[in-house]
Design an enzyme around this catalytic site. Structure first.
Site, PDB file in Angstrom:
ATOM      1  N   ASP A   1       0.837  -1.192   0.000  1.00  0.00           N
ATOM      2  CA  ASP A   1       0.000   0.000   0.000  1.00  0.00           C
ATOM      3  C   ASP A   1       0.875   1.246   0.000  1.00  0.00           C
ATOM      4  O   ASP A   1       1.832   1.349   0.780  1.00  0.00           O
ATOM      5  CB  ASP A   1      -0.907   0.025   1.233  1.00  0.00           C
ATOM      6  CG  ASP A   1      -1.736   1.295   1.297  1.00  0.00           C
ATOM      7  OD1 ASP A   1      -2.677   1.422   0.485  1.00  0.00           O
ATOM      8  OD2 ASP A   1      -1.439   2.157   2.137  1.00  0.00           O
TER       9      ASP A   1
ATOM     10  N   TYR B   1       2.854  10.094   0.504  1.00  0.00           N
ATOM     11  CA  TYR B   1       3.973   9.632   1.305  1.00  0.00           C
ATOM     12  C   TYR B   1       5.297  10.106   0.709  1.00  0.00           C
ATOM     13  O   TYR B   1       5.804   9.546  -0.264  1.00  0.00           O
ATOM     14  CB  TYR B   1       3.968   8.112   1.428  1.00  0.00           C
ATOM     15  CG  TYR B   1       2.678   7.536   1.982  1.00  0.00           C
ATOM     16  CD1 TYR B   1       1.843   8.285   2.800  1.00  0.00           C
ATOM     17  CD2 TYR B   1       2.289   6.232   1.679  1.00  0.00           C
ATOM     18  CE1 TYR B   1       0.664   7.772   3.301  1.00  0.00           C
ATOM     19  CE2 TYR B   1       1.111   5.703   2.194  1.00  0.00           C
ATOM     20  CZ  TYR B   1       0.309   6.488   2.987  1.00  0.00           C
ATOM     21  OH  TYR B   1      -0.866   5.969   3.485  1.00  0.00           O
TER      22      TYR B   1
ATOM     23  N   LYS C   1      -3.509   5.880  -3.554  1.00  0.00           N
ATOM     24  CA  LYS C   1      -4.521   6.844  -3.122  1.00  0.00           C
ATOM     25  C   LYS C   1      -4.746   7.915  -4.187  1.00  0.00           C
ATOM     26  O   LYS C   1      -3.894   8.149  -5.037  1.00  0.00           O
ATOM     27  CB  LYS C   1      -4.087   7.535  -1.820  1.00  0.00           C
ATOM     28  CG  LYS C   1      -3.398   6.647  -0.782  1.00  0.00           C
ATOM     29  CD  LYS C   1      -4.332   5.672  -0.141  1.00  0.00           C
ATOM     30  CE  LYS C   1      -3.750   5.053   1.124  1.00  0.00           C
ATOM     31  NZ  LYS C   1      -2.403   4.512   1.039  1.00  0.00           N
TER      32      LYS C   1
ATOM     33  N   PRO D   1       7.809   7.789  20.756  1.00  0.00           N
ATOM     34  CA  PRO D   1       7.336   8.967  21.501  1.00  0.00           C
ATOM     35  C   PRO D   1       6.333   9.796  20.704  1.00  0.00           C
ATOM     36  O   PRO D   1       6.419  11.015  20.632  1.00  0.00           O
ATOM     37  CB  PRO D   1       8.623   9.748  21.752  1.00  0.00           C
ATOM     38  CG  PRO D   1       9.458   9.444  20.553  1.00  0.00           C
ATOM     39  CD  PRO D   1       9.159   7.995  20.201  1.00  0.00           C
TER      40      PRO D   1
END
Length: 341
Positions: free
Chosen positions: A54, A59, A85, A248
């Site tokens: 994917d 990205y 996408k 984090p």
């Protein structure tokens, strides 16, 4: 359920492979991943037998698609499934603000949001060029949701544009055989509920909505609607962008470091139960997110070849039933949540 395009009979396409590699890290979302390391990750995934991939123009603003394409165009096209996408067109510009969006990506592109029919066609054509492929299997209309603060107008307005443009155009492309299936890919449940009631999607990408940390809303609201439509889901971000395994941050965006105390407390309790049963929490989180009956596939991101191999191994690892029983007894997961056999 058959892996066929929807023919009006209620049969929807879903990925034939239940585990896949997501493209966020290969777009340098969180850190620099070199081309050499990106290729090694893809090679490791392929060698392990992973055949669902994917990706998205978003990205790394084209970086991830180029990397996937460099690897996959040498493979037999019938051996793997790839989804990408639409909704974000890329345009090279000398004044591109790409570094504000992806500080670690060398992309020269700006992003233009376009959920129209012509925008969808253009987006797919552009993706195929970057990938070096002749077709996509699944297309997700991307980030048309309330958490996307970059949209030019409200997500509802953009959704209405997609309802008139992107959705019927993708249905036509499915009927023409240009794609096998389509849906939307979002981080919130409301757009998926809307598209299920107002259009005819096959499979939707549900990112950040079904994890050990957060899954009640998906269980109670989203899953029943998916079943009613006879559709399915690809589950993403089962680790909440690495939070469950110790990162984090929680999910995505500029404020991902602002982690609610309740999530930190829940992660601590989950770790304690996992330690009591000798269970790797990351392994449990991956298997939990892949367990719902509506989940056609789970996709994970990886920033190293060791990481994708560890995730693949986790999917094959047996977890004692007592672990899941204690999670329910401690109310750390919902009573109606399906757990691995």
């Amino acid at each position: 359920m058959e892996n066929n395009a929807n023919n009006g009979s209620g049969v929807h396409y879903k990925p034939p492979f239940n585990f896949g590699l997501g493209g966020v890290p290969l777009g340098n979302e969180f850190a620099v991943v070199t081309d050499k390391d990106a290729y090694a990750i893809l090679e490791a995934a392929w060698s392990a037998g992973i055949r669902y991939y994917d990706v998205s123009p978003w990205y790394g603003l084209g970086l991830a698609e180029r990397r996937y394409g460099s690897f996959l165009h040498n493979k037999q096209r019938s051996e793997y499934v790839i989804s990408s996408k639409v909704g974000k067109l890329l345009k090279a510009s000398k004044t591109a603000k790409n570094r504000e969006l992806f500080p670690f990506s060398p992309s020269p592109n700006d992003v233009i949001f376009d959920y129209t029919a012509s925008g969808v066609r253009r987006s797919i054509e552009d993706s195929l060029q970057r990938l070096g492929l002749g077709s996509l299997d699944i297309v997700f209309v991307h980030d048309i949701s309330s958490d996307n603060k970059l949209l030019p107008t409200s997500w509802q307005e953009q959704f209405d544009i997609a309802k008139k443009g992107a959705f019927p155009e993708l249905t036509r492309m499915r009927e023409e055989g240009l794609i096998k299936g389509w849906g939307i890919g979002v981080n919130t449940p409301e757009p998926i509920l809307r598209v299920l009631s107002e259009a005819d999607p096959d499979v939707c990408l549900m990112a950040s909505q079904y994890s050990l940390i957060d899954h009640k809303n998906a269980l109670d609201q989203l899953f029943p609607a998916v079943r009613k439509k006879n559709a399915s889901l690809v589950v993403g971000s089962s680790l909440n962008a690495g939070f469950i395994s110790g990162s984090p941050r929680y999910n995505y965006g500029k404020d991902s470091y602002k982690i609610p105390t309740e999530f930190l407390d829940k992660r601590k309790k989950l770790r304690e139960v996992a330690a009591n049963h000798g269970v790797d929490l990351r392994t449990a989180a991956l298997q939990f997110s892949a367990s719902p009956d509506v989940a056609a596939a789970l996709i994970v991101g990886a920033s190293s070849e060791q990481q994708i191999l560890a995730d693949y191994t986790s999917m094959q690892t047996k977890i004692p039933s007592e672990f899941w029983t204690e999670l329910k007894a401690e109310k750390l997961i919902e009573q109606n949540a399906r757990t691995p056999a």
